[in-house]
Enzyme design. Structure first.
Site, PDB file in Angstrom:
ATOM      1  N   ARG A 240      32.027  33.041  41.053  1.00 30.65           N
ATOM      2  CA  ARG A 240      33.177  33.521  40.292  1.00 30.65           C
ATOM      3  C   ARG A 240      32.900  33.237  38.809  1.00 30.65           C
ATOM      4  NH1 ARG A 240      34.550  36.184  44.096  1.00 30.65           N
ATOM      5  NH2 ARG A 240      36.513  36.045  45.260  1.00 30.65           N
ATOM      6  N   GLU A 269      37.412  40.145  34.949  1.00 29.49           N
ATOM      7  CA  GLU A 269      36.846  41.421  35.424  1.00 29.49           C
ATOM      8  C   GLU A 269      37.928  42.496  35.461  1.00 29.49           C
ATOM      9  OE1 GLU A 269      35.167  40.670  39.270  1.00 29.49           O
ATOM     10  OE2 GLU A 269      33.803  39.149  38.497  1.00 29.49           O
ATOM     11  N   HIS A 287      30.185  42.975  40.194  1.00 26.79           N
ATOM     12  CA  HIS A 287      30.781  42.288  41.358  1.00 26.79           C
ATOM     13  C   HIS A 287      30.489  43.044  42.669  1.00 26.79           C
ATOM     14  CE1 HIS A 287      34.127  39.261  42.558  1.00 26.79           C
ATOM     15  NE2 HIS A 287      33.376  39.550  43.601  1.00 26.79           N
TER      16      HIS A 287
HETATM   17  C1  DGY Z   1      34.604  37.716  48.012  1.00 26.37           C
HETATM   18  O1  DGY Z   1      34.666  38.012  49.208  1.00 26.37           O
HETATM   19  O2  DGY Z   1      35.123  36.699  47.554  1.00 26.37           O
HETATM   20  C2  DGY Z   1      33.897  38.665  47.112  1.00 26.37           C
HETATM   21  O3  DGY Z   1      33.809  38.167  45.831  1.00 26.37           O
HETATM   22  C3  DGY Z   1      34.576  40.017  47.110  1.00 26.37           C
HETATM   23  O4  DGY Z   1      35.905  39.846  46.887  1.00 26.37           O
END
Ligand code: DGY
Length: 321
Positions: A240, A269, A287
């Protein structure tokens, strides 16, 4: 005939997942894939038994408090759950689940792509081809860094980190890691454990971030800790954006302290810090860590397995609260 439970699905999901949803539930699907405002989401959840959100929905405490009383489950279509305030959900007796395991390999594949793209100057190379600015082959053209036999530091040795380690071993990389707990030696497979993130950083030619975003890891990669990385190190992030202090990382990329960064996740984002896009030593993806056909289906089915269990008053496999 008894009524089917009502489920609000906040984003468009894979076809097979939506088919199962429509078959088993009174599913409120999002055909246009528009991102709902908080007010829209709350209105659409009226009378729903459950919500299936993605990480794009910010289910903060005040949003959870406003959810209709009918909502008793939030089954995330994601492994990350930093977008859901678990305390608020618990206080409302709303069950929350996520989708671990099924996206680990896909995300580790993207981490490998980022590592290689950053180390071998993938962005610049692509740009030269696509803009017809590749002049000629020279012995000094676009020299990158070799990753084979280097030290890979894995911050957060959960499932994704373990797959990353497995893939990187194929490149002869020496694996170092830091996690809350040291793993069994059978899982470590020779990986070297460091008791602190700081100790890990000083042993990481490439640092790959795989820890969840939470209060403890917020801006964990900051200016001070970047200085602990060896000069010319590479940073990879598929976890993240919140784990990274953008100002610090950008400064280190600009100054040459770091060789490059490969990033799939960002703060704010999709409106990421624009400076990342001006740097040639960044290899950036939008992402897409879990974005494979197989994985997105598996995430949807996992979310539905959890939902089925909750509706049947059973304990879901991936219970968070
Ligand atoms: C997750 O599953 O956390 C990925 O980042 C997609 O949302």
């Amino acid at each position: 005939m008894s009524k089917k439970p009502v489920v609000l699905v906040t984003r468009q999901l894979p076809k097979a997942v939506e088919q199962r949803l429509s078959q088993d539930y009174d599913a409120r699907l999002n055909a246009t894939d528009k991102i709902y405002t908080t007010d829209e989401l709350i209105t659409l959840a009226e009378g729903a038994d459950a919500i299936i959100p993605c990480h794009t929905e910010d289910l903060r405490g005040d949003v959870i408090t406003r959810l209709p009383a009918s909502v008793r489950a939030i089954c995330c279509f994601s492994v990350g759950y930093d977008h859901v305030n678990l305390d608020a959900a618990k206080a409302r007796q709303i069950t929350v689940t996520n989708t671990p395991e099924v996206l680990s390999e896909a995300t580790a594949e993207i981490a490998m792509l980022l590592m290689l793209g950053a180390a071998r100057r993938g962005f610049e190379a692509q740009q030269q081809i696509r803009t017809n600015t590749w002049a000629d082959w020279t012995a000094a053209h676009d020299l990158g860094l070799q990753v084979s036999n280097k030290r890979l530091g894995i911050l957060g040795m959960g499932r994704v980190g373990q797959f990353m380690a497995q893939f990187a071993r194929g490149f002869g990389m020496q694996i170092h890691y830091h996690s809350r707990n040291q793993l069994d030696s059978a899982i470590e497979q020779g990986a070297i454990y460091h008791e602190s993130a700081e100790a890990l950083f000083s042993h990481s030619d490439i640092l790959s971030i795989h820890c969840p975003a939470n209060a403890e890891t917020h801006h964990l990669l900051n200016a001070e800790r970047i200085q602990l990385l060896p000069d010319n190190a590479i940073v990879v992030n598929t976890s993240r954006g919140a784990v990274v202090d953008d100002d610090a990382l950008i400064e280190a990329l600009q100054s040459g302290k770091l060789f490059a960064a490969g990033l799939d996740v960002f703060n704010n984002e999709p409106n990421i810090d624009p400076r990342y896009k001006t740097l040639i030593n960044t290899f950036l993806l939008p992402h897409v860590g879990s974005a494979t056909i197989e994985t997105r289906d598996a995430m949807g089915f996992r979310a539905l397995d959890n939902l089925d269990a909750i509706i049947a008053n059973q304990k879901p496999k991936d219970l968070l609260v």
